[in-house]
Design an enzyme around this catalytic site. Structure first.
Site, PDB file in Angstrom:
ATOM      1  N   GLN A  82      40.416  21.835  19.759  1.00 25.93           N
ATOM      2  CA  GLN A  82      39.201  21.036  19.966  1.00 25.93           C
ATOM      3  C   GLN A  82      39.056  20.640  21.431  1.00 25.93           C
ATOM      4  O   GLN A  82      39.986  20.105  22.030  1.00 25.93           O
ATOM      5  CB  GLN A  82      39.253  19.757  19.111  1.00 25.93           C
ATOM      6  CG  GLN A  82      39.047  20.014  17.642  1.00 25.93           C
ATOM      7  CD  GLN A  82      39.332  18.772  16.778  1.00 25.93           C
ATOM      8  OE1 GLN A  82      39.935  17.816  17.225  1.00 25.93           O
ATOM      9  NE2 GLN A  82      38.908  18.836  15.525  1.00 25.93           N
ATOM     10  N   LYS A 134      42.152  43.343  35.043  1.00 28.07           N
ATOM     11  CA  LYS A 134      41.169  43.916  35.980  1.00 28.07           C
ATOM     12  C   LYS A 134      41.157  45.446  35.997  1.00 28.07           C
ATOM     13  O   LYS A 134      40.126  46.054  36.241  1.00 28.07           O
ATOM     14  CB  LYS A 134      41.443  43.405  37.391  1.00 28.07           C
ATOM     15  CG  LYS A 134      41.143  41.929  37.530  1.00 28.07           C
ATOM     16  CD  LYS A 134      41.374  41.437  38.924  1.00 28.07           C
ATOM     17  CE  LYS A 134      41.102  39.953  38.952  1.00 28.07           C
ATOM     18  NZ  LYS A 134      41.333  39.337  40.229  1.00 28.07           N
ATOM     19  N   ASP A 174      36.243  40.184  44.584  1.00 29.42           N
ATOM     20  CA  ASP A 174      37.442  39.562  45.179  1.00 29.42           C
ATOM     21  C   ASP A 174      37.571  39.957  46.641  1.00 29.42           C
ATOM     22  O   ASP A 174      37.958  39.166  47.495  1.00 29.42           O
ATOM     23  CB  ASP A 174      38.713  40.065  44.472  1.00 29.42           C
ATOM     24  CG  ASP A 174      38.936  39.355  43.149  1.00 29.42           C
ATOM     25  OD1 ASP A 174      38.353  38.279  42.947  1.00 29.42           O
ATOM     26  OD2 ASP A 174      39.696  39.899  42.319  1.00 29.42           O
ATOM     27  N   ALA A 180      50.483  44.034  43.903  1.00 26.84           N
ATOM     28  CA  ALA A 180      49.754  45.303  43.874  1.00 26.84           C
ATOM     29  C   ALA A 180      48.870  45.370  42.637  1.00 26.84           C
ATOM     30  O   ALA A 180      48.541  46.436  42.138  1.00 26.84           O
ATOM     31  CB  ALA A 180      50.744  46.460  43.892  1.00 26.84           C
ATOM     32  N   ALA A 205      44.024  41.734  42.562  1.00 28.79           N
ATOM     33  CA  ALA A 205      43.749  41.036  43.823  1.00 28.79           C
ATOM     34  C   ALA A 205      44.459  41.731  44.974  1.00 28.79           C
ATOM     35  O   ALA A 205      43.907  41.840  46.077  1.00 28.79           O
ATOM     36  CB  ALA A 205      44.185  39.579  43.707  1.00 28.79           C
ATOM     37  N   THR A 250      57.332  45.314  41.349  1.00 30.41           N
ATOM     38  CA  THR A 250      57.527  46.694  40.895  1.00 30.41           C
ATOM     39  C   THR A 250      57.252  47.603  42.096  1.00 30.41           C
ATOM     40  O   THR A 250      56.091  47.815  42.478  1.00 30.41           O
ATOM     41  CB  THR A 250      56.560  47.013  39.736  1.00 30.41           C
ATOM     42  OG1 THR A 250      56.673  45.972  38.766  1.00 30.41           O
ATOM     43  CG2 THR A 250      56.853  48.356  39.100  1.00 30.41           C
ATOM     44  N   ARG A 286      54.638  50.458  42.190  1.00 28.41           N
ATOM     45  CA  ARG A 286      53.213  50.103  42.314  1.00 28.41           C
ATOM     46  C   ARG A 286      52.853  49.839  43.785  1.00 28.41           C
ATOM     47  O   ARG A 286      51.761  50.154  44.234  1.00 28.41           O
ATOM     48  CB  ARG A 286      52.887  48.866  41.474  1.00 28.41           C
ATOM     49  CG  ARG A 286      52.884  49.150  39.991  1.00 28.41           C
ATOM     50  CD  ARG A 286      52.452  47.907  39.241  1.00 28.41           C
ATOM     51  NE  ARG A 286      51.004  47.806  39.131  1.00 28.41           N
ATOM     52  CZ  ARG A 286      50.364  46.703  38.747  1.00 28.41           C
ATOM     53  NH1 ARG A 286      51.035  45.611  38.472  1.00 28.41           N
ATOM     54  NH2 ARG A 286      49.057  46.674  38.652  1.00 28.41           N
ATOM     55  N   GLN A 344      34.124  34.776  46.097  1.00 25.05           N
ATOM     56  CA  GLN A 344      33.899  35.808  45.069  1.00 25.05           C
ATOM     57  C   GLN A 344      32.913  35.315  44.002  1.00 25.05           C
ATOM     58  O   GLN A 344      32.164  36.092  43.421  1.00 25.05           O
ATOM     59  CB  GLN A 344      35.217  36.331  44.476  1.00 25.05           C
ATOM     60  CG  GLN A 344      36.132  35.312  43.810  1.00 25.05           C
ATOM     61  CD  GLN A 344      35.719  34.980  42.389  1.00 25.05           C
ATOM     62  OE1 GLN A 344      35.162  35.819  41.700  1.00 25.05           O
ATOM     63  NE2 GLN A 344      35.978  33.761  41.970  1.00 25.05           N
TER      64      GLN A 344
HETATM   65  P1  NAP Z   1      47.287  41.294  38.205  1.00 28.08           P
HETATM   66  O1  NAP Z   1      46.371  42.413  38.376  1.00 28.08           O
HETATM   67  O2  NAP Z   1      47.881  41.069  36.855  1.00 28.08           O
HETATM   68  O3  NAP Z   1      48.523  41.469  39.217  1.00 28.08           O
HETATM   69  C1  NAP Z   1      49.571  40.575  39.236  1.00 28.08           C
HETATM   70  C2  NAP Z   1      50.503  40.868  40.414  1.00 28.08           C
HETATM   71  O4  NAP Z   1      51.423  39.800  40.504  1.00 28.08           O
HETATM   72  C3  NAP Z   1      51.299  42.148  40.273  1.00 28.08           C
HETATM   73  O5  NAP Z   1      51.519  42.689  41.538  1.00 28.08           O
HETATM   74  C4  NAP Z   1      52.610  41.622  39.664  1.00 28.08           C
HETATM   75  O6  NAP Z   1      53.720  42.421  39.975  1.00 28.08           O
HETATM   76  C5  NAP Z   1      52.751  40.322  40.382  1.00 28.08           C
HETATM   77  N1  NAP Z   1      53.540  39.331  39.670  1.00 28.08           N
HETATM   78  C6  NAP Z   1      53.161  38.664  38.546  1.00 28.08           C
HETATM   79  N2  NAP Z   1      54.142  37.794  38.198  1.00 28.08           N
HETATM   80  C7  NAP Z   1      55.124  37.937  39.109  1.00 28.08           C
HETATM   81  C8  NAP Z   1      56.396  37.327  39.278  1.00 28.08           C
HETATM   82  N3  NAP Z   1      56.835  36.395  38.433  1.00 28.08           N
HETATM   83  N4  NAP Z   1      57.155  37.702  40.332  1.00 28.08           N
HETATM   84  C9  NAP Z   1      56.713  38.638  41.182  1.00 28.08           C
HETATM   85  N5  NAP Z   1      55.529  39.257  41.080  1.00 28.08           N
HETATM   86  C10 NAP Z   1      54.744  38.913  40.054  1.00 28.08           C
HETATM   87  O7  NAP Z   1      46.634  39.908  38.640  1.00 28.08           O
HETATM   88  P2  NAP Z   1      45.481  39.611  39.727  1.00 28.08           P
HETATM   89  O8  NAP Z   1      44.189  39.584  39.048  1.00 28.08           O
HETATM   90  O9  NAP Z   1      45.695  40.504  40.889  1.00 28.08           O
HETATM   91  O10 NAP Z   1      45.760  38.085  40.128  1.00 28.08           O
HETATM   92  C11 NAP Z   1      46.931  37.742  40.878  1.00 28.08           C
HETATM   93  C12 NAP Z   1      46.841  36.290  41.348  1.00 28.08           C
HETATM   94  O11 NAP Z   1      45.743  36.113  42.208  1.00 28.08           O
HETATM   95  C13 NAP Z   1      46.656  35.260  40.230  1.00 28.08           C
HETATM   96  O12 NAP Z   1      47.408  34.114  40.533  1.00 28.08           O
HETATM   97  C14 NAP Z   1      45.191  34.935  40.278  1.00 28.08           C
HETATM   98  O13 NAP Z   1      44.914  33.635  39.792  1.00 28.08           O
HETATM   99  C15 NAP Z   1      44.935  35.028  41.761  1.00 28.08           C
HETATM  100  N6  NAP Z   1      43.536  35.330  42.050  1.00 28.08           N
HETATM  101  C16 NAP Z   1      42.822  34.403  42.723  1.00 28.08           C
HETATM  102  C17 NAP Z   1      41.504  34.644  43.025  1.00 28.08           C
HETATM  103  C18 NAP Z   1      40.745  33.629  43.792  1.00 28.08           C
HETATM  104  O14 NAP Z   1      39.521  33.685  43.776  1.00 28.08           O
HETATM  105  N7  NAP Z   1      41.414  32.727  44.490  1.00 28.08           N
HETATM  106  C19 NAP Z   1      40.893  35.828  42.635  1.00 28.08           C
HETATM  107  C20 NAP Z   1      41.657  36.775  41.968  1.00 28.08           C
HETATM  108  C21 NAP Z   1      42.984  36.514  41.679  1.00 28.08           C
HETATM  109  P3  NAP Z   1      54.136  43.696  39.046  1.00 28.08           P
HETATM  110  O15 NAP Z   1      53.299  44.845  39.538  1.00 28.08           O
HETATM  111  O16 NAP Z   1      55.564  43.855  39.318  1.00 28.08           O
HETATM  112  O17 NAP Z   1      53.827  43.318  37.626  1.00 28.08           O
END
Ligand code: NAP
Length: 533
Positions: free
Chosen positions: A238, A319, A357, A393, A396, A417, A420, A510
């Site tokens: 809720q 994404k 982005d 990678a 974002a 990774t 990647r 963005q």
């Molecule tokens: P995504 O496509 O899922 O990518 C996540 C990335 O983070 C991958 O490179 C992943 O590595 C890495 N990662 C995740 N957890 C990790 C950990 N515990 N230790 C090391 N590496 C880790 O996500 P995304 O959309 O790019 O978003 C990533 C971040 O950017 C998020 O925090 C999101 O909130 C932020 N973001 C902010 C904005 C903004 O407007 N400010 C816009 C977009 C995104 P692996 O390849 O090894 O899995």
């Protein structure tokens, strides 16, 4: 269908607000004593509730007639009395006669509604022998805490509830997946089409069911529950009254309202609904923007295929999957390999994907380097020739790496990774590193660092992707994480003398672009800044 006009509403909560639907906001009141419930009733009215649900089963002591009289007399809003037994998810564990007696008294003493469970409805009907005051509406309810049955089973359930003598049908199920909610919407719409002259309250519990609580005015729901405070819920998922009224603009939702939302997992932290809904309201745009906790993106797009579900922001971790599902993708997004925005074309329902982005982040970093607030500078970018280290990678990360390269920077990618990182480095023409190598990486001074992983995001705010010492080699450090605004990485970067650019600046950048694509209207930039900062 104008269900709620029948409800005998004493007065609307906040009175003056504009409303485009008849769906009531009901505040569930759970307290130990009658006096506490009375206090909560007045709070509910102040917060904007239309009706209160008095949960007799939560009272630690309950004094039959005297207490019910007091509760009805002192209530500034219409009442709904519920005395939920343990076997239906409530707190009452006494005998059925006493329970039925309390509900009968509530009816006789002037309650506007009472709730009786479908499993007990037959017995209750025998108990009251048809003596029901005209004023009181009987809600016959069913709660499923395990799942959401098939559309056919839900249809049968509604028929059984109706046959049990309900004035108002109520059923609540549990969402195991967000696509479960669509079956509940279908039942609500179907009931109106077949002219089932009976109001329906239909909720899907849990975070994955949140849209059932927000979009119910669009589908003709009789009421939705809104709590007085976060977490003080009578059923999982809720929202608060404040969120319903002031964030989701519930009063302005009607059948024509277009639905937008942020698809992610997790997603509840996102500030996007606050931003877009405020902008929709300011512009008089008939849309609502919601959190969409999605596990399976293909299934989501397939299920919510109506053009009413008009546009989506895409966040972690969807994404790249979302790009593959689009019928058409903007060339920049294709090059980046990720979309953060998907628009459903109203004419044929085709999905168009793009990436905002890239613009949001790069222009914020350029502004940071220039120490000013103008837009991207094209050929004269302050990024040209700089060494630009991207951590991550994913979606974002790709956007930042691609954008920096386009601006003439030398790009290095470090990722958990490594493969990647290598793949992305090959695509943009850069160098790949493992995360462990990052601490000792300083081929030159004046570098730029961009964290695009979720490291440091709430709740793990003490995490950081780079040791503090290594930050001395960077001229500017950017963090895409925006909850919190100042992450540990940014705090330490500043302490080491670097300029910092927050994820909030990227977020606003963005969002401008997405808003314009969603609505065809110019983004209210100052409003966005005021809300986010
Ligand atoms: P995504 O496509 O899922 O990518 C996540 C990335 O983070 C991958 O490179 C992943 O590595 C890495 N990662 C995740 N957890 C990790 C950990 N515990 N230790 C090391 N590496 C880790 O996500 P995304 O959309 O790019 O978003 C990533 C971040 O950017 C998020 O925090 C999101 O909130 C932020 N973001 C902010 C904005 C903004 O407007 N400010 C816009 C977009 C995104 P692996 O390849 O090894 O899995």
């Amino acid at each position: 269908m104008n269900f709620a006009v029948e409800s005998g509403v004493k007065s609307m909560g906040s009175g003056v607000e504009m409303r485009k639907n008849q769906t009531l906001i009901c505040a569930p009141l759970m307290a130990d004593s009658v006096d506490q419930v009375v206090v909560l009733m007045h709070t509910a009215k102040l917060k904007g509730a239309d009706i209160v649900e008095i949960r007799l089963d939560h009272l630690k002591s309950f004094n039959g007639r005297a207490d019910i009289e007091k509760l009805i007399r002192e209530c500034p809003l219409p009442t709904l009395f519920t005395y939920r037994p343990i076997w239906e998810g409530g707190q009452y564990d006494g005998d059925e006669n006493s329970r039925f007696n309390a509900l009968r008294l509530a009816m006789e003493l002037g309650a506007d509604h009472i709730d009786i469970e479908l499993k007990a409805a037959h017995e209750f009907n025998n108990f009251i022998r048809g003596n029901k005051p005209e004023k009181c509406k009987v809600i016959v309810s069913s709660h499923n805490y395990d799942n959401t049955p098939s559309a056919e089973d839900l249809g049968n359930l509604v028929a059984r509830i109706q046959a049990a003598g309900a004035d108002i049908v109520k059923f609540a199920t549990t969402a195991l997946d967000i696509t479960d909610v669509v079956r509940v919407f279908q039942i609500m719409v179907h009931s109106q089409y077949i002219n089932l002259q009976i109001p329906i309250i239909a909720m899907v519990m849990g975070e994955r069911g949140l849209i059932s609580r927000i979009l119910c005015p669009k589908f003709g729901g009789y009421l939705t529950f809104g709590t007085l405070e976060p977490g003080k819920v009578s059923a999982p998922g809720q929202p608060t009254i404040d969120e319903l009224v002031n964030i989701f603009n519930l009063r302005l939702i009607d059948t024509d309202t277009r639905v937008f939302g942020i698809i992610g997992k997790p997603v509840s932290h996102s500030k996007s609904p606050k931003l877009y809904n405020a902008a929709f309201k300011a512009a008089g745009f008939n849309g609502v923007y919601v959190h969409l906790l999605v596990d399976d993106v293909p299934k989501f797009f397939e299920t919510y295929s109506s053009t009413d579900f008009s546009g989506f922001s895409i966040t972690i971790p969807h994404k790249e999957v979302a790009l593959a599902l689009c019928d058409e993708v903007d060339p920049t997004a294709k090059a980046i390999g990720a979309v953060n925005c998907v628009i459903r074309r109203p004419t044929d329902g085709h999905l168009f994907g793009c990436n905002t982005d890239y613009i949001g982040a790069i222009s914020a970093i350029e502004d940071g380097l220039l120490g000013s607030h103008h837009g991207p500078t094209g050929a004269g970018s302050p990024l040209a020739g700089k060494l630009f280290v991207v951590i991550g990678a994913g979606g974002a990360g790709k956007a930042l790496a691609y954008g920096a390269k386009r601006k003439g920077a030398k790009v290095v990618i470090a990722n958990r990774t490594y493969d990647r990182a290598r793949e992305l480095a090959e695509i943009v023409g850069g160098q790949a590193l493992s995360l462990a190598e990052l601490g000792d990486f300083h081929p030159e001074s004046g570098m730029i660092l961009a964290n695009t992983t979720s490291i440091g995001m709430q709740p793990k705010v003490e995490e950081t992707p780079v040791p503090k010492e290594a930050l001395r080699h960077y001229k500017l450090v950017f963090d895409a994480v925006y909850t919190p605004k100042i992450t540990r990485l940014l705090r330490e970067a500043e302490e080491m003398g670097a300029k910092i650019v927050t994820g909030v600046e990227m977020f606003i950048g963005q969002a401008y672009e997405q808003y314009e694509r969603f609505t065809g209207l110019p983004a209210p930039k100052q409003l966005f800044k005021d809300i986010v900062n």
